[in-house]
Design an enzyme around this catalytic site. Sequence first.
Site, mmCIF file in Angstrom:
data_model
loop_
_atom_site.group_PDB
_atom_site.id
_atom_site.type_symbol
_atom_site.label_atom_id
_atom_site.label_comp_id
_atom_site.label_asym_id
_atom_site.label_seq_id
_atom_site.Cartn_x
_atom_site.Cartn_y
_atom_site.Cartn_z
ATOM 1 N N LYS A 163 0.857 -1.188 0.000
ATOM 2 C CA LYS A 163 0.000 0.000 0.000
ATOM 3 C C LYS A 163 0.901 1.248 0.000
ATOM 4 O O LYS A 163 2.004 1.125 0.518
ATOM 5 C CB LYS A 163 -0.866 -0.151 1.225
ATOM 6 C CG LYS A 163 -1.325 1.054 1.885
ATOM 7 C CD LYS A 163 -2.219 0.785 3.041
ATOM 8 C CE LYS A 163 -2.712 2.116 3.498
ATOM 9 N NZ LYS A 163 -1.740 2.908 4.251
ATOM 10 N N HIS A 193 -2.521 -5.139 5.053
ATOM 11 C CA HIS A 193 -2.049 -5.909 6.198
ATOM 12 C C HIS A 193 -3.170 -6.206 7.206
ATOM 13 O O HIS A 193 -3.042 -7.087 8.035
ATOM 14 C CB HIS A 193 -0.831 -5.253 6.862
ATOM 15 C CG HIS A 193 -1.149 -4.090 7.742
ATOM 16 N ND1 HIS A 193 -1.345 -2.831 7.258
ATOM 17 C CD2 HIS A 193 -1.309 -3.995 9.075
ATOM 18 C CE1 HIS A 193 -1.605 -2.012 8.268
ATOM 19 N NE2 HIS A 193 -1.587 -2.687 9.381
ATOM 20 N N LYS A 197 -4.346 -9.973 9.765
ATOM 21 C CA LYS A 197 -4.585 -10.060 11.214
ATOM 22 C C LYS A 197 -5.497 -11.258 11.491
ATOM 23 O O LYS A 197 -6.553 -11.393 10.878
ATOM 24 C CB LYS A 197 -5.226 -8.766 11.724
ATOM 25 C CG LYS A 197 -4.283 -7.556 11.640
ATOM 26 C CD LYS A 197 -4.961 -6.304 12.183
ATOM 27 C CE LYS A 197 -4.203 -5.027 11.841
ATOM 28 N NZ LYS A 197 -3.046 -4.757 12.654
ATOM 29 N N GLU A 231 -6.540 5.305 16.595
ATOM 30 C CA GLU A 231 -5.115 5.182 16.899
ATOM 31 C C GLU A 231 -4.731 6.273 17.891
ATOM 32 O O GLU A 231 -5.261 7.390 17.827
ATOM 33 C CB GLU A 231 -4.287 5.364 15.642
ATOM 34 C CG GLU A 231 -4.576 4.351 14.561
ATOM 35 C CD GLU A 231 -3.608 4.504 13.410
ATOM 36 O OE1 GLU A 231 -2.562 3.848 13.448
ATOM 37 O OE2 GLU A 231 -3.879 5.302 12.498
ATOM 38 N N ASP A 250 -5.564 7.140 3.448
ATOM 39 C CA ASP A 250 -4.655 6.252 4.181
ATOM 40 C C ASP A 250 -5.389 5.026 4.732
ATOM 41 O O ASP A 250 -4.821 3.942 4.802
ATOM 42 C CB ASP A 250 -4.021 7.047 5.338
ATOM 43 C CG ASP A 250 -2.929 6.279 6.058
ATOM 44 O OD1 ASP A 250 -2.128 5.616 5.376
ATOM 45 O OD2 ASP A 250 -2.872 6.346 7.304
ATOM 46 N N HIS A 255 -8.152 -0.454 4.563
ATOM 47 C CA HIS A 255 -8.426 -1.194 5.798
ATOM 48 C C HIS A 255 -9.905 -1.179 6.216
ATOM 49 O O HIS A 255 -10.477 -2.208 6.547
ATOM 50 C CB HIS A 255 -7.585 -0.640 6.947
ATOM 51 C CG HIS A 255 -6.119 -0.541 6.624
ATOM 52 N ND1 HIS A 255 -5.475 -1.446 5.824
ATOM 53 C CD2 HIS A 255 -5.170 0.353 6.986
ATOM 54 C CE1 HIS A 255 -4.192 -1.113 5.725
ATOM 55 N NE2 HIS A 255 -3.990 -0.021 6.411
ATOM 56 N N LYS A 356 -6.318 9.613 14.024
ATOM 57 C CA LYS A 356 -5.055 9.579 14.756
ATOM 58 C C LYS A 356 -5.212 10.435 16.016
ATOM 59 O O LYS A 356 -6.067 11.312 16.081
ATOM 60 C CB LYS A 356 -3.938 10.140 13.882
ATOM 61 C CG LYS A 356 -3.692 9.273 12.641
ATOM 62 C CD LYS A 356 -2.243 9.164 12.317
ATOM 63 C CE LYS A 356 -1.985 8.284 11.114
ATOM 64 N NZ LYS A 356 -1.798 6.870 11.441
#
Length: 514
Positions: A163, A193, A197, A231, A250, A255, A356
């Site tokens: 990515k 990714h 998981k 996050e 992002d 995701h 974030k």
Amino acid sequence: MSDPAATPRAEPAPPGVMVIFGAHGDLTKRKLFPALYYLARDGLLDPRFTLLGVDHVDSDTDAYRAYLDETMAEFLGDALSADRWAALRERVHYLRGDFLQDESFRELAQRLAEITDVEEIPDDYLFYMATPPRFFGEIALRLGQAGLAREADGRWRRLVVEKPFGSDLQSARALNATLHEAFDESQIYRIDHYLGKETVQNILMYRLANSTVEPIWNHRYIDHVQITVAETVGVENRAGYYEHAGALRDMVPNHLLALLSIVAMEPANALDGEAIRDEQAKVLNSVRPLEPEEVLTQAVRGQYGPGHLADGTPVPGYREEPGVAPDSNTETYVAMKLMIDSWRWACVPFYLRTGKRMRGRYTEIAVQFKHAPNMMFKDSLVRRANIPPNVLILRIQPDEGIGMCFNAKVPNPMPQLSQVEMDFNYADYFGQAPTTGYETLIYDCLCGDPTLFKRADVIEAGWSLVEPVLDVWRALPPRNFPNYPAGGWGPQEAERLVHADGRGWRKCAHAKKR
Ligand code: BG6
């Protein structure tokens, strides 16, 4: 209860040479080598597995191995066993190369031929692009020109793409077209990714291997779904990338939509890469794209200002972070409401949020069920307590597990209810093995199993859904940034997004420790 220790173990992946472009990069030292180490430790790499690192740094095999000694000690710490690392280290080689020079790819072809000859291993190659995205197309084309993409005589050649995959729909399509000039779609493994998981993979197992779950997994029983990726970290040292990307690009097309597709897809007819990805593409194509005017009410952006972490540490606002423009309009928070046009999900909103510098680190999916009819309780205390709905929480990280909130009678002569939580914690049942999330992905690439990788159409479906938001936000720059303090739960507008529907965001909390 079945014994997890009795679970059959996977076979080692077939031998081959893994070529990492970007051998000196951050991803390689933080994730790829630690993941390879764990795979080797668990007996999941063939003893003849070989790795060739390629980068522009002037180095050679000995110096590269010495560099890895340091990075492995740094990132694995006590988990690193000297003997096990020594065995893998011996299988690592290095080639200095320029990703934009044809000559480097001729040298690469020659070096690969030497390695497979000396080591007596099949010339099966896994090319992993751990480089900045501007090199993805260039490397793929040059691999093709050097004859390294051609699969003949039963040999395999696979390309792993990291990515970000494009920065909008148009660039993602262009990148797909370039990759397809050299590689067939079946050879391309696009990494998200999140799909590596364990707990994300478990969502499908949970849904489909439990006969009590799937019958209620639809609009008749489910009120709405909340997907949260919160996050606590800020932009870290990635302002160069993040200033252009922002939270929407992002996190959402990759995701968050990967999580949505797994929760919402129809069951596939087999545990098969194409069948599962067909269903993921179908569900993403059934998400109703936002009209420009809907973007104003159903998508929210935010940027963190100065604030405090949960432990009281003061932290700067996004605009004060190194490398960030003092008047930056990049969003660090996104919330959206999406509807899926399918029978299963008619009128069931999916609320997505990610940010974030939030209050805590939580990735979770909360499935809220409809209220139970309460006529039996209408004249009792319970009615006044307003029976809360059942909520199923799929905790992706941290405290991986599954929780179910339901109502129980308070031990008391009066009929009184209280919400309680039944909790399954992964670590309690299966132990807690340190992993990077990349082990499964690398193993699957070596075995040729594409199930956990994004197909071209799935990537494009994801970008199609964020494209209207990108367009409107580009045309209408935000006027109130920063609009949430670091260490908070995001902007007020995000609260209004769900309150407008008479709902509220779930207050994420860590699983209770026993
Ligand atoms: C990456 C994003 O893809 O995912 C980062 O670029 C983000 O900005 C990261 O921090 C989150 O991954 P994880 O596994 O820590 O949830």
